[in-house]
Design a protein around this motif. Structure first.
Motif, PDB file in Angstrom:
ATOM      1  N   ARG A 142     -18.057  -5.698  12.535  1.00 33.33           N
ATOM      2  CA  ARG A 142     -19.371  -5.869  13.173  1.00 33.33           C
ATOM      3  C   ARG A 142     -19.832  -4.590  13.860  1.00 33.33           C
ATOM      4  O   ARG A 142     -21.040  -4.317  13.951  1.00 33.33           O
ATOM      5  N   ALA A 143     -18.866  -3.795  14.349  1.00 29.33           N
ATOM      6  CA  ALA A 143     -19.217  -2.529  14.991  1.00 29.33           C
ATOM      7  C   ALA A 143     -19.675  -1.470  13.987  1.00 29.33           C
ATOM      8  O   ALA A 143     -20.313  -0.487  14.364  1.00 29.33           O
ATOM      9  N   ASP A 144     -19.357  -1.683  12.703  1.00 35.26           N
ATOM     10  CA  ASP A 144     -19.738  -0.733  11.650  1.00 35.26           C
ATOM     11  C   ASP A 144     -21.155  -1.050  11.181  1.00 35.26           C
ATOM     12  O   ASP A 144     -21.386  -1.546  10.079  1.00 35.26           O
ATOM     13  N   LYS A 145     -22.121  -0.741  12.042  1.00 33.35           N
ATOM     14  CA  LYS A 145     -23.514  -1.142  11.805  1.00 33.35           C
ATOM     15  C   LYS A 145     -24.106  -0.533  10.538  1.00 33.35           C
ATOM     16  O   LYS A 145     -24.930  -1.155   9.853  1.00 33.35           O
ATOM     17  N   ASP A 146     -23.708   0.708  10.232  1.00 40.68           N
ATOM     18  CA  ASP A 146     -24.295   1.367   9.061  1.00 40.68           C
ATOM     19  C   ASP A 146     -23.456   1.156   7.796  1.00 40.68           C
ATOM     20  O   ASP A 146     -23.708   1.781   6.768  1.00 40.68           O
ATOM     21  N   HIS A 147     -22.439   0.305   7.888  1.00 42.51           N
ATOM     22  CA  HIS A 147     -21.598  -0.039   6.731  1.00 42.51           C
ATOM     23  C   HIS A 147     -20.977   1.198   6.091  1.00 42.51           C
ATOM     24  O   HIS A 147     -20.953   1.353   4.866  1.00 42.51           O
ATOM     25  N   ALA A 148     -20.441   2.072   6.950  1.00 39.58           N
ATOM     26  CA  ALA A 148     -19.759   3.266   6.456  1.00 39.58           C
ATOM     27  C   ALA A 148     -18.441   2.924   5.784  1.00 39.58           C
ATOM     28  O   ALA A 148     -17.969   3.665   4.914  1.00 39.58           O
ATOM     29  N   ILE A 149     -17.827   1.811   6.174  1.00 37.83           N
ATOM     30  CA  ILE A 149     -16.553   1.401   5.576  1.00 37.83           C
ATOM     31  C   ILE A 149     -16.819   0.879   4.164  1.00 37.83           C
ATOM     32  O   ILE A 149     -17.533  -0.104   3.981  1.00 37.83           O
ATOM     33  N   ARG A 150     -16.251   1.545   3.204  1.00 38.63           N
ATOM     34  CA  ARG A 150     -16.474   1.178   1.798  1.00 38.63           C
ATOM     35  C   ARG A 150     -15.488   0.128   1.294  1.00 38.63           C
ATOM     36  O   ARG A 150     -15.799  -0.611   0.357  1.00 38.63           O
ATOM     37  N   ALA A 151     -14.302   0.119   1.888  1.00 40.47           N
ATOM     38  CA  ALA A 151     -13.276  -0.807   1.397  1.00 40.47           C
ATOM     39  C   ALA A 151     -12.334  -1.166   2.531  1.00 40.47           C
ATOM     40  O   ALA A 151     -12.064  -0.355   3.422  1.00 40.47           O
ATOM     41  N   VAL A 152     -11.841  -2.400   2.484  1.00 39.23           N
ATOM     42  CA  VAL A 152     -10.805  -2.876   3.397  1.00 39.23           C
ATOM     43  C   VAL A 152      -9.550  -3.099   2.573  1.00 39.23           C
ATOM     44  O   VAL A 152      -9.575  -3.827   1.573  1.00 39.23           O
ATOM     45  N   LEU A 153      -8.445  -2.457   2.974  1.00 39.96           N
ATOM     46  CA  LEU A 153      -7.187  -2.508   2.237  1.00 39.96           C
ATOM     47  C   LEU A 153      -6.182  -3.345   3.014  1.00 39.96           C
ATOM     48  O   LEU A 153      -5.980  -3.121   4.216  1.00 39.96           O
ATOM     49  N   VAL A 154      -5.538  -4.287   2.329  1.00 41.17           N
ATOM     50  CA  VAL A 154      -4.541  -5.130   2.978  1.00 41.17           C
ATOM     51  C   VAL A 154      -3.411  -5.437   2.010  1.00 41.17           C
ATOM     52  O   VAL A 154      -3.645  -5.654   0.819  1.00 41.17           O
ATOM     53  N   SER A 155      -2.190  -5.433   2.511  1.00 44.22           N
ATOM     54  CA  SER A 155      -1.039  -5.868   1.721  1.00 44.22           C
ATOM     55  C   SER A 155      -0.909  -7.377   1.836  1.00 44.22           C
ATOM     56  O   SER A 155      -0.835  -7.903   2.957  1.00 44.22           O
ATOM     57  N   HIS A 156      -0.905  -8.068   0.707  1.00 43.66           N
ATOM     58  CA  HIS A 156      -0.660  -9.512   0.755  1.00 43.66           C
ATOM     59  C   HIS A 156       0.704  -9.762   1.380  1.00 43.66           C
ATOM     60  O   HIS A 156       0.840 -10.569   2.313  1.00 43.66           O
ATOM     61  N   VAL A 157       1.714  -9.058   0.883  1.00 44.54           N
ATOM     62  CA  VAL A 157       3.048  -9.048   1.488  1.00 44.54           C
ATOM     63  C   VAL A 157       3.454  -7.602   1.679  1.00 44.54           C
ATOM     64  O   VAL A 157       3.392  -6.813   0.734  1.00 44.54           O
ATOM     65  N   ASP A 158       3.845  -7.252   2.904  1.00 43.47           N
ATOM     66  CA  ASP A 158       4.404  -5.919   3.114  1.00 43.47           C
ATOM     67  C   ASP A 158       5.903  -6.004   2.852  1.00 43.47           C
ATOM     68  O   ASP A 158       6.621  -6.741   3.529  1.00 43.47           O
ATOM     69  N   THR A 159       6.362  -5.256   1.869  1.00 42.18           N
ATOM     70  CA  THR A 159       7.747  -5.358   1.416  1.00 42.18           C
ATOM     71  C   THR A 159       8.741  -4.934   2.482  1.00 42.18           C
ATOM     72  O   THR A 159       9.902  -5.332   2.431  1.00 42.18           O
ATOM     73  N   ALA A 160       8.318  -4.117   3.433  1.00 43.17           N
ATOM     74  CA  ALA A 160       9.233  -3.643   4.462  1.00 43.17           C
ATOM     75  C   ALA A 160       9.480  -4.687   5.537  1.00 43.17           C
ATOM     76  O   ALA A 160      10.615  -4.891   5.975  1.00 43.17           O
ATOM     77  N   THR A 161       8.429  -5.351   5.969  1.00 43.15           N
ATOM     78  CA  THR A 161       8.529  -6.267   7.107  1.00 43.15           C
ATOM     79  C   THR A 161       8.633  -7.725   6.692  1.00 43.15           C
ATOM     80  O   THR A 161       8.962  -8.578   7.498  1.00 43.15           O
ATOM     81  N   SER A 162       8.321  -8.033   5.472  1.00 45.32           N
ATOM     82  CA  SER A 162       8.216  -9.384   4.891  1.00 45.32           C
ATOM     83  C   SER A 162       7.090 -10.193   5.504  1.00 45.32           C
ATOM     84  O   SER A 162       7.074 -11.420   5.414  1.00 45.32           O
TER      85      SER A 162
END
Length: 399
Positions: free
Chosen positions: A128-148
């Protein structure tokens, strides 16, 4: 004297155990790469890969590991200087961020630590703070293999929608595909990255990038893709060689065909998800029993946030390293290191290990691994609670 002589068991979170059928399928002469049966085989592989990802859209196949898949996914949707928001819940979230930064993206990380899932409220506030939509992509690990840690990918999509933000949702499913439930289209994922050496049960060497319509549109303004990494010809081939940017990875494809036969057409994906869930619960039950009043604990306390493919465990150092070494040298079982949980020079690094339970695993393999772990605790004099194997067997028995 060692008790390891016999068939070894690789219980690390990838590469996973390779089925004999996959190895046998790969053991054949090289085929014609210009036509014939290989063309039909690849078409069937593409169809079944999309079924595993639960998408009706497209997939690009690369001769690469998961890190190559990361780069391919970024190269096709970003221009140099674009901003990406990375939701990090362990080492592999940071790894994807490092790849994006090295490729010329402007990277912002929301770091949720090594023992927590993504905080959707924080994500929504940032969007919501990104008013001008500068963020092009949001990256997320479904499962992080290190932490489970297992993250709520559908929740991230709902958060993007609630904030009215147009960023692409990109998910890393390298550890989770075919192990944890994942629904690419139903969850609104635009780009998904996977690889063949974990839930898909094939030796390392193939990466997959699944792309939806918004991702295809983003390709038009992206300027990071060189000819090899460009997904356009791979996902829309006019000639057979374009699937792979050149020579096909023939024997990996033979192995993948056999693995998909087992997963999609014999066991069934829903059944595979259920199998992974029950085997994971057996492992959790054993560790929780060992840890009653003792310094042994699951990294993730909430079962709803744990992966069904890998379990990260905490223990007083140096017992993590000591247990792994005893199992490898004496019992023929290899556990995973505690990747990214502490700096390598820090004594705390020796207080973690991981159990991989992804792909070609069954009840006797899991119970065998747990039994040898208990033997290791006894041999090393590590204090542990009693009754862990009975608890795990109860879960396996459905009680």
């Amino acid at each position: 004297m060692s008790l390891r002589y016999g068939r070894p068991y690789l219980a690390i979170p990838g590469p996973s155990v390779i089925p004999d059928r996959v190895l046998q399928a790969m053991h054949q002469p090289a085929p014609n790469i210009y036509g014939g049966p290989l063309v039909d085989l690849v078409e069937s592989v593409v169809r079944d890969l999309k079924a595993v990802a639960r998408t009706r859209h497209k997939v690009a196949i690369y001769i690469a590991n998961g890190h190559g898949g990361w780069e391919a996914s970024l190269a096709n949707v970003l221009a140099r200087g674009d901003r990406v928001l990375v939701l990090a819940t362990g080492r592999f979230g940071h790894g994807w961020a490092e790849a994006a930064q090295a490729m010329g993206a402007e990277v912002e990380i929301l770091d949720f630590g090594n023992r927590a899932t993504v905080d959707l409220g924080r994500v929504e506030d940032r969007l919501r703070a990104d008013k001008d939509h500068a963020i092009r992509a949001v990256l997320v690990s479904h499962v992080d293999t290190a932490t489970s840690v297992r993250n709520d990918v559908a929740g991230v999509r709902a958060t993007l929608d609630a904030a009215g933000h147009p960023a692409l949702l990109m998910a890393d499913c390298i550890a989770s595909l075919a192990c944890d439930r994942f629904e690419m289209d139903a969850w609104g994922v635009d780009v998904m990255v996977a690889a063949c050496q974990k839930g898909l049960m094939v030796p390392p060497g193939l990466a997959f990038v699944f792309l939806g319509p918004k991702a295809e549109e983003a390709r038009a303004r992206a300027d990071l893709a060189t000819p090899y990494w460009d997904w356009t010809p791979r996902a829309n081939p006019q000639e057979f060689y374009q699937y792979f940017g050149g020579t096909a990875p023939t024997h990996h494809l033979y192995g993948l065909r056999a693995a998909l036969d087992m997963l999609v057409h014999e066991e069934g994906l829903e059944a595979a998800w259920d199998r992974h869930a029950q085997l994971a619960r057996a492992i959790w039950s054993a560790i929780e029993t060992w840890g009653q009043g003792r310094p042994i604990a699951l990294n993730m306390t909430d079962p709803a946030l744990r992966s069904h493919a890998v379990t990260s465990v905490r223990i007083d150092p140096p017992h993590g390293t000591a247990l792994r070494e005893w199992l490898s040298e004496t019992a023929g079982v290899t556990l995973g290191i505690g990747l990214g949980m502490a700096a390598p020079g820090d004594p705390a690094w020796h207080g973690f290990f991981r159990i991989g339970h992804m792909g070609h695993v069954n009840a006797h393999m899991i119970l065998g691994a747990l039994g040898t772990m208990e033997a290791g605790f006894k041999a090393l004099g590590v204090a542990h609670g009693a009754g862990a194997l009975e608890a795990a067997a109860g879960v396996i028995a459905g009680r």
